[in-house]
Design a protein around this motif. Sequence first.
Motif, mmCIF file in Angstrom:
data_model
loop_
_atom_site.group_PDB
_atom_site.id
_atom_site.type_symbol
_atom_site.label_atom_id
_atom_site.label_comp_id
_atom_site.label_asym_id
_atom_site.label_seq_id
_atom_site.Cartn_x
_atom_site.Cartn_y
_atom_site.Cartn_z
ATOM 1 N N ASN A 13 18.228 6.891 75.486
ATOM 2 C CA ASN A 13 18.552 8.164 76.488
ATOM 3 C C ASN A 13 18.726 7.623 77.828
ATOM 4 O O ASN A 13 17.684 6.803 78.694
ATOM 5 C CB ASN A 13 17.290 9.143 76.291
ATOM 6 C CG ASN A 13 17.300 9.624 75.196
ATOM 7 O OD1 ASN A 13 18.172 10.218 74.600
ATOM 8 N ND2 ASN A 13 16.012 9.912 74.457
ATOM 9 N N ARG A 21 21.785 11.840 77.895
ATOM 10 C CA ARG A 21 22.104 11.584 76.202
ATOM 11 C C ARG A 21 21.941 10.540 75.691
ATOM 12 O O ARG A 21 21.634 9.514 76.537
ATOM 13 C CB ARG A 21 23.928 11.739 76.560
ATOM 14 C CG ARG A 21 24.491 12.739 77.163
ATOM 15 C CD ARG A 21 26.017 12.865 77.410
ATOM 16 N NE ARG A 21 26.477 13.855 78.322
ATOM 17 C CZ ARG A 21 26.831 15.227 77.881
ATOM 18 N NH1 ARG A 21 26.439 15.498 76.607
ATOM 19 N NH2 ARG A 21 27.163 16.037 78.729
ATOM 20 N N VAL A 32 28.852 6.862 73.652
ATOM 21 C CA VAL A 32 27.999 7.734 74.114
ATOM 22 C C VAL A 32 27.859 8.993 72.873
ATOM 23 O O VAL A 32 29.071 9.368 72.500
ATOM 24 C CB VAL A 32 28.445 8.230 75.390
ATOM 25 C CG1 VAL A 32 27.315 9.852 75.653
ATOM 26 C CG2 VAL A 32 28.602 7.502 76.494
ATOM 27 N N SER A 33 26.661 9.403 72.593
ATOM 28 C CA SER A 33 26.626 10.559 71.621
ATOM 29 C C SER A 33 26.663 11.901 72.482
ATOM 30 O O SER A 33 25.780 12.320 73.122
ATOM 31 C CB SER A 33 25.456 10.372 70.831
ATOM 32 O OG SER A 33 25.296 11.500 69.899
ATOM 33 N N TRP A 34 27.869 12.501 72.373
ATOM 34 C CA TRP A 34 28.186 13.910 73.146
ATOM 35 C C TRP A 34 27.427 14.901 72.556
ATOM 36 O O TRP A 34 27.107 15.974 73.127
ATOM 37 C CB TRP A 34 29.735 13.871 73.246
ATOM 38 C CG TRP A 34 30.137 12.847 74.054
ATOM 39 C CD1 TRP A 34 30.924 11.949 73.543
ATOM 40 C CD2 TRP A 34 30.156 12.924 75.407
ATOM 41 N NE1 TRP A 34 31.428 10.977 74.441
ATOM 42 C CE2 TRP A 34 30.907 11.373 75.874
ATOM 43 C CE3 TRP A 34 29.450 13.279 76.482
ATOM 44 C CZ2 TRP A 34 30.979 10.903 76.975
ATOM 45 C CZ3 TRP A 34 29.753 12.734 77.714
ATOM 46 C CH2 TRP A 34 30.437 11.666 77.820
ATOM 47 N N ASN A 35 26.887 14.862 71.206
ATOM 48 C CA ASN A 35 26.225 15.838 70.563
ATOM 49 C C ASN A 35 26.892 17.234 70.831
ATOM 50 O O ASN A 35 26.306 18.345 70.906
ATOM 51 C CB ASN A 35 24.822 15.925 70.998
ATOM 52 C CG ASN A 35 23.802 16.681 70.072
ATOM 53 O OD1 ASN A 35 23.995 16.854 68.820
ATOM 54 N ND2 ASN A 35 22.797 17.440 70.789
ATOM 55 N N ASN A 36 28.082 17.265 70.347
ATOM 56 C CA ASN A 36 29.082 18.359 70.536
ATOM 57 C C ASN A 36 28.457 19.557 69.249
ATOM 58 O O ASN A 36 27.992 18.942 68.311
ATOM 59 C CB ASN A 36 30.613 18.111 70.444
ATOM 60 C CG ASN A 36 30.964 17.170 71.590
ATOM 61 O OD1 ASN A 36 30.402 17.483 72.627
ATOM 62 N ND2 ASN A 36 31.946 16.370 71.305
ATOM 63 N N ASN A 108 22.310 23.481 66.874
ATOM 64 C CA ASN A 108 23.675 22.887 67.726
ATOM 65 C C ASN A 108 24.796 23.339 66.939
ATOM 66 O O ASN A 108 25.822 22.524 66.528
ATOM 67 C CB ASN A 108 23.451 21.301 67.561
ATOM 68 C CG ASN A 108 24.566 20.891 68.747
ATOM 69 O OD1 ASN A 108 25.114 21.428 69.530
ATOM 70 N ND2 ASN A 108 24.774 19.517 68.380
#
Length: 161
Positions: A13, A21, A32-36, A108
């Motif tokens: 993180n 992120r 990068v995990s954008w976690n959209n 999410n």
Amino acid sequence: MKYCPLCRSDLENRPVDGVVRLACSSVECQFVSWNNPIPVVAGLVRHEGQYLLARNATWPQGMFSMITGFLEQGESPENAILRETEEELGLKGSECKFIGHYAHPRFNQLIIAFAVEASGDVKLNDEIAEVRMVSPEELPTYDFGRLGLIRTIVTHWLERA
């Protein structure tokens, strides 16, 4: 995820663009995990003049909602809700009208809601335990219990219908 899908280094993180992120720990890798949010369609299905609410097979007795499903790759939201109507209820959707889009932060997800006119004979798949038919007069006061977002979507539809 624990490891970078590109280089297999540990993920950590760290701030990226002002937000913490999950990102690759390697200085050579830019992952990068954008976690959209995940797009999900929801359908308020009308069948033979009544609204059809469904209870998911994993839900407790008495909990009913709109039908929902994930978009498949390359699928439009309109086609997705018509597909879900047929898969989950065995009904053929003839028309779908956009109600709105709603953030569902707990999972999410971005819910893309439609009102669907459907015909045919109800044939449930293994995801749906039972259905409940609700008249247009009953729908404004139907108790969705803890499904507050569904109440919001239905209210928006009723305000426009």
